[in-house]
Design an enzyme around this catalytic site. Structure first.
Site: not given
Ligand code: GLC
Length: 561
Positions: A264, A336-337
């Site tokens: 990421e 999830h962000d």
């Protein structure tokens, strides 16, 4: 299949806290995942990525780890984990873990030791600095740099015991590990090897392009309207980042088969990504870039700007072209962000939700790269109707609200408008399994309320409906597995200036695919020649006549050239 097996794979992300709760405490758990493995195998995904399941004070829902080699009791035990892993492997899938090593929890024994005294053996494992020259430690403005943290407030926390500050790019319960220290790096590699030896198949690496920092820690540029400076030039793709990832690769992954690593990397550029993902360099297999999910925000990350399809296409085109010869893309709308994809890129109204969820899935999955599906995306789950700040649980949302409303004088309504559109809790509401209470997620009280639309939008209803978003995603995944042009075909963007149609071709040898997605509520005709005799491979609505697409329609055509 070569060792680049992940080119034809699809990854599914599980946010364990919100996936399925087997023991009724309101939080998802590993047993809950085990009970739903057939939903995932049925979808056809190849790899599961679990957001962090390690012991954690849960300040940032597990992205604050206090023990890297165990399981959070809320989620289960190592024995249950082994059972889960066996269940995943038995279904022919792989499992990757979330690796969060830019920072640990402040409750990790390493940090407890580090903060205990100036002479602790582990003092240098974190970033400790004295107050700014000439200033009284602990007073406003005495922080070693002007950097803001990602969750609001300063990136430095004063620690009275030793009279120094420690760095935390995220919450103050997430102190940054000092990767300059050799012992830190070997402790991390040992831990990674321990998980791989246990049978896991790789890692998704949290904010991994932040682990190398400019050790001079310079002040950042002050951005308009914000009380803090932007320190990111000193820690995004820092001076030793490639060296650290190459070392990690050599010490952990070299000689292991069929692993998957994805880093990421907020702020990563195409040129950097080429270096990170060139197999010859031995760093990571692919990265998560952020350009497309930042396309609808301003210079201030909390400013909303309307999404322009032409801008989105230009971004994807740049990434597709940039990694065409060397390196590899990962493809995602959701995680999830991020807010829910159908609410952000599609139209989540009852009339168009299903069609637009399938259309955006089509466009993404037909790019060159490895697609990621985030839990609930395969059902077309939507954003949550948040009313007040009390409906949010996410530390980022609460921290931003406090900074913007209490310290920077914005109105609550103005801040809530942004949080409703962008807040991470949109993605974190319980997975919608069926129409029973709390969407079948828990028999207890869920830690975050289920979206009230679960009676209509849920997995049970979709499993039985061949026209559902779930079965459509299954077909997309099947197509990637069966059509080599989806995996290896080259990519050509068409109609770059069209604000409604997203169109491109993929070509491998004599096979060519044409993909068109209508990102609008209008019926639109694509001005593209030569496809009148082509075979319609997949569409989300009744077959179109020619290239006239109904609102939110997508088509995939195939021809031999
Ligand atoms: C990553 C995670 C996010 C987390 C942050 C700090 O961006 O995806 O959820 O809050 O890192 O660990």
């Amino acid at each position: 299949m070569t060792d680049l097996w992940w080119k034809s794979a699809v990854v599914y992300q599980i946010y364990p806290r919100s996936f399925a709760d087997a023991d009724g405490d309101g939080m998802g758990d590993l047993r809950g995942i085990i009970e739903h493995l057939d939903h995932l195998a049925g979808l056809g995904v190849d790899v599961l990525w679990l957001s962090p399941i390690y012991p954690s004070p849960q300040d940032d829902n597990g992205y604050d780890i206090s023990d890297y080699q165990n399981i959070e009791p809320i989620f289960g035990t190592l024995e249950i984990f082994d059972e889960l892993l066996a269940g995943v492997h038995a279904r022919g899938m792989k499992l990757i873990m979330d690796l969060v090593v830019n920072h640990s929890s402040d409750e990790h024994p390493w940090f407890a030791d580090s903060r205990s005294s100036l002479s602790s053996d582990k003092r240098d494992w974190y970033w400790w600095r004295p107050a700014r020259e000439g200033m009284e430690p602990g007073t406003p403005g005495a922080e070693p740099t002007n950097w803001g943290s990602a969750f609001g407030g300063s990136a430095w926390e004063y620690d009275e015991k030793t009279g120094e500050y420690y760095l935390h790019l995220f919450s103050k319960k997430q102190p940054d590990l000092n990767w300059e220290n050799d012992e830190v790096r070997s402790a991390v590699y040992d831990m990674m090897n321990w998980w791989l030896d246990r049978g896991v198949d790789g890692f998704r690496m949290d904010v991994i392009n932040m682990i190398s920092k400019d050790v001079s820690l310079p002040d950042g540029r002050l951005t308009a309207g914000s009380s803090y400076g932007d320190g990111s030039p000193a820690y995004i793709n820092g001076p030793r980042i490639h060296e650290f990832l190459q070392e990690m690769h050599a010490k952990v992954f070299a000689g292991r088969d069929a692993m998957l690593t994805v880093g990421e990397m907020p702020g990563v550029t195409v040129d950097e990504a080429k270096l990170f993902t060139d197999p010859a360099r031995g760093e990571v297999d692919m990265v998560f870039q952020f350009d497309h999910v930042w396309a609808d925000r301003g210079d201030d990350p909390w400013q909303l700007v309307p999404l322009q399809l032409t801008k989105l296409k230009a971004i994807f085109n740049r990434w597709q072209a940039g990694l065409a010869e060397v390196g590899w893309n990962s493809l995602y709308w959701n995680n999830h962000d991020q807010p829910r994809a159908v609410s952000r890129y599609g139209d989540d109204s009852p009339q168009f939700r299903v069609a637009s969820a399938k259309m955006i899935g089509t466009v993404l999955h037909l790019h060159r790269g490895t697609p990621y599906v985030y839990q609930g995306e395969e059902l077309g789950m939507t954003n949550y109707p948040f009313r007040t700040i009390a409906d949010f649980r996410d530390i980022e949302a609460l921290g931003h609200y406090a900074q913007a409303v209490d310290r920077e004088g914005r109105t609550p309504e103005e801040v809530l408008t942004v949080l409703r559109a962008r807040g991470r809790d949109n993605a974190r509401t319980p997975m919608q399994w069926n129409s029973s209470a709390n969407a079948g997620f828990t028999t207890g009280t869920p830690w975050l309320a289920a979206n009230p639309n679960y009676p209509e939008i849920n997995a049970a209803a979709q499993h039985d409906d061949p026209d559902s978003v779930y079965h459509y995603y299954r077909r997309l995944i099947e197509l990637r597995h069966n059509e080599p042009a989806v995996v290896d075909g080259d990519f050509t963007m068409l109609l770059p200036n069209d604000e409604r149609l997203y169109a491109f071709t993929r070509r491998l040898g004599s096979t060519e695919l044409l993909v068109i997605g209508n990102f609008s509520g209008d019926s639109v005709t694509a001005d593209i020649d030569g496809w009148s005799d082509a075979e319609l491979v997949l569409t989300n609505l009744p077959a179109p006549s020619g290239l006239t697409l109904a609102p939110w329609q997508s088509v995939i055509y195939r021809r031999t050239v």
